[in-house]
Motif scaffolding. Structure first.
Motif, PDB file in Angstrom:
ATOM      1  N   ASP A 167      -6.976  -5.136  -0.112  1.00 53.26           N
ATOM      2  CA  ASP A 167      -6.108  -4.652  -1.188  1.00 53.26           C
ATOM      3  C   ASP A 167      -6.699  -4.844  -2.582  1.00 53.26           C
ATOM      4  N   ALA A 194      -4.772  -3.342  -5.828  1.00 52.62           N
ATOM      5  CA  ALA A 194      -3.549  -4.154  -5.954  1.00 52.62           C
ATOM      6  C   ALA A 194      -3.125  -4.345  -7.411  1.00 52.62           C
ATOM      7  N   GLY A 221       0.804  -1.223   0.000  1.00 53.94           N
ATOM      8  CA  GLY A 221       0.000   0.000   0.000  1.00 53.94           C
ATOM      9  C   GLY A 221       0.830   1.263   0.000  1.00 53.94           C
ATOM     10  N   HIS A 237      -6.151  -9.206   4.173  1.00 57.63           N
ATOM     11  CA  HIS A 237      -5.298  -8.364   3.326  1.00 57.63           C
ATOM     12  C   HIS A 237      -5.765  -8.440   1.874  1.00 57.63           C
TER      13      HIS A 237
END
Length: 537
Positions: A403, A407, A302, A399
């Motif tokens: 994300d 991502a 991130g 996660h």
């Protein structure tokens, strides 16, 4: 008639005396034992903090008696949940700082800081939880507004993943850094020739934070325990602790103020600590297990600190970075390999994973059952999956669902094929340890379960799930949160399942997490939590 009554009384007395006394009996339950056959049971008995029998209602009630009997009314019971990677102590300390989780803009962050300071009137404002990826303007903030609002009070607030820090000029002046301060393994972000106030990874170490008092540390641990017990957690793997904190945890456990079981990963950032614990050897009690070192391989995706083999797709010629030199990782790994300790390395980017896997293989050679772990194992190159044949993956399903919105922009479509690949990792090693990384993500382990199984956010996005080829089954997920997590800690013989001889740690749930529709999973909660057969929540 009197003769018949006497016989009945004697028979009852003999029958009663033949039963064994238990401290606790649970009946009429839907218990997932998570034993080798993943069997269900109706009842179990507890004595001296351990399970002494597991079976049917008839079997348990015929053989045991107790003054403490729980009728579970067919509610679901699971082994005490284990968070295989979190920051228990840090989360506790966070309860005493400004919380910025869920903020939807930089202005909202600033509003929270102003409100916090109005209430607390501190000499140094600290907090955590902002995430620019959740804002409409998905760029790092700058310190300009902070300087205006807090011209003399230092402010230092961490990004949600802990790998970026926003500071104001007062904090910069206090710490004595400039835009030209050399940094290895991090970055001081400069824009138009001026410091923006954002520091990445190793650059954060230059900021001089106020020290935590012993009382603040104790209160933080107790606050973290209360929160964790409320979610059915009975063991936490705290990733990256100092010797002082480990010794404080031990002392609080010895006085029974801290009941939570802690698998403590010693921070491997300090050579002195590595030397101390390797010389001292493994420390193991019923509540504390010190047998591993947590090492940072790289930063976070991130904040673009994760080390990639090719440039970030959304930042030209930027690769992220390893925290240390390759030679330093070799030195650390060799030293740990020559001890009984595990090495558990944070590795997010494909470059970090490649390097750490090669380092592990090089120093371990043919050693069996070392259970060295890659923490996060977030982006794996196709040719590297094979190396997880004897390297244990420790991942955090939430996660993936946090994300998934951005991502692909960071790493591109090709690298996404090996990202958040939990099923692929499981298939290579045969087990997978699941955690949350709280307070980076929420403490709630039922969100972990949901993210692993459904691969969706709380609103059910995306409709068909995110990269569902790497979803886990419910059985695999529960194992990852119990017996496989215990295995990753070398604790599978004492916890992780409801079996005779193991600690009587379990949680009673409000619904059957193994059967409800996937969209109902996030509504699961722990009605009560038991440690050693005693209610702690």
């Amino acid at each position: 008639m009197k003769h018949i009554i006497s016989i009945l009384i004697i028979t009852f007395f003999i029958f009663s005396c033949s039963k064994k006394e238990a401290d606790l009996i649970v009946i009429n339950s839907n218990t997932y034992t998570v034993n080798n056959n993943f069997e269900n049971s109706e009842a179990f008995a507890v004595k001296n903090g351990k399970f002494i029998a597991v079976g049917t209602n008839k079997e348990i009630q015929s053989n045991f008696t107790s003054k403490n009997i729980i009728d579970a009314e067919n509610k679901t019971i699971v082994p005490g949940l284990i968070d295989a990677h979190c920051h228990f102590y840090r989360m506790g300390l966070q309860q005493q700082k400004v919380s910025l989780e869920g903020t939807k803009s930089y202005d909202e962050v600033l509003q929270k800081l102003v409100a916090f300071q109005k209430e607390k009137n501190t000499k140094f404002i600290t907090g955590r939880g902002w995430d620019q990826n959740d804002w409409e303007v998905k760029e790092f903030p700058t310190k300009q507004k902070l300087d205006s609002l807090f011209p003399t009070i230092p402010v230092a607030i961490r990004r949600v993943d802990g790998h970026a820090l926003l500071v104001n000029q007062a904090a910069i002046d206090l710490s004595g850094i400039t835009k030209n301060t050399p940094v290895s393994g991090g970055e001081i972000i400069v824009k138009n020739g001026k410091m923006t106030g954002v520091l990445i990874d190793a650059a954060m170490d230059f900021i001089k934070f106020p020290s935590t008092s012993k009382q603040e540390a104790i209160q933080g641990l107790l606050d973290a325990q209360k929160i964790s017990f409320s979610y059915g957690l009975t063991t936490v793997d705290d990733a990256g602790l100092s010797r002082n904190t480990i010794e404080l945890i031990d002392s609080l456990q010895q006085t029974d103020d801290l009941k939570m079981r802690v698998y403590a990963m010693v921070s491997g950032d300090n050579q002195e600590q590595i030397n101390y614990y390797i010389k001292k050897g493994i420390i193991k009690t019923d509540k504390l297990n010190v047998r591993s070192f947590k090492v940072y391989g790289d930063g976070a995706l991130g904040s673009r600190g994760a080390a990639l083999r090719k440039p970030y797709s959304d930042r030209e010629n930027h690769f992220g970075a390893l925290i240390y030199s390759p030679e330093r990782y070799q030195e650390i790994a060799k030293q740990i390999a020559n001890s009984d300790y595990q090495m558990n390395t944070h590795a997010i980017g494909d470059s970090a994973n490649t390097w750490m896997l090669k380092t592990y293989k090089n120093v371990l050679k043919d050693a069996k059952n070392r259970r060295w772990r890659i923490e996060h194992a977030q982006i794996i190159s196709e040719e590297d999956f094979i190396h997880f044949d004897n390297i244990l993956p420790s991942v955090q399903p939430t996660h993936a669902t946090s994300d998934m919105y951005w991502a692909k922009d960071r790493v591109g479509a090709e690298r996404m094929k090996g990202a958040y690949a939990f099923k692929d990792l499981l298939n290579k090693y045969g087990k997978i340890a699941l955690g949350t990384d709280f307070p980076v993500e929420q403490v709630n382990p039922f969100l972990t379960f949901y993210a692993a199984v459904a691969r969706q956010d709380a609103e059910g996005f995306p409709t068909n799930g995110f990269q569902m080829e790497n979803a886990l089954s419910r059985e695999e997920t529960l194992k990852g949160m119990t017996i496989w997590a215990a295995y990753s800690n070398f604790e599978e013989d004492e916890k992780g399942s409801i079996e005779v001889g193991k600690f009587a740690d379990f949680a009673i749930l409000n619904q059957n997490i193994m059967k409800v529709s996937s969209n109902e999973i996030p509504k699961t909660r722990a009605i009560s939590t038991y440690l050693n057969g005693k209610k702690v929540f």
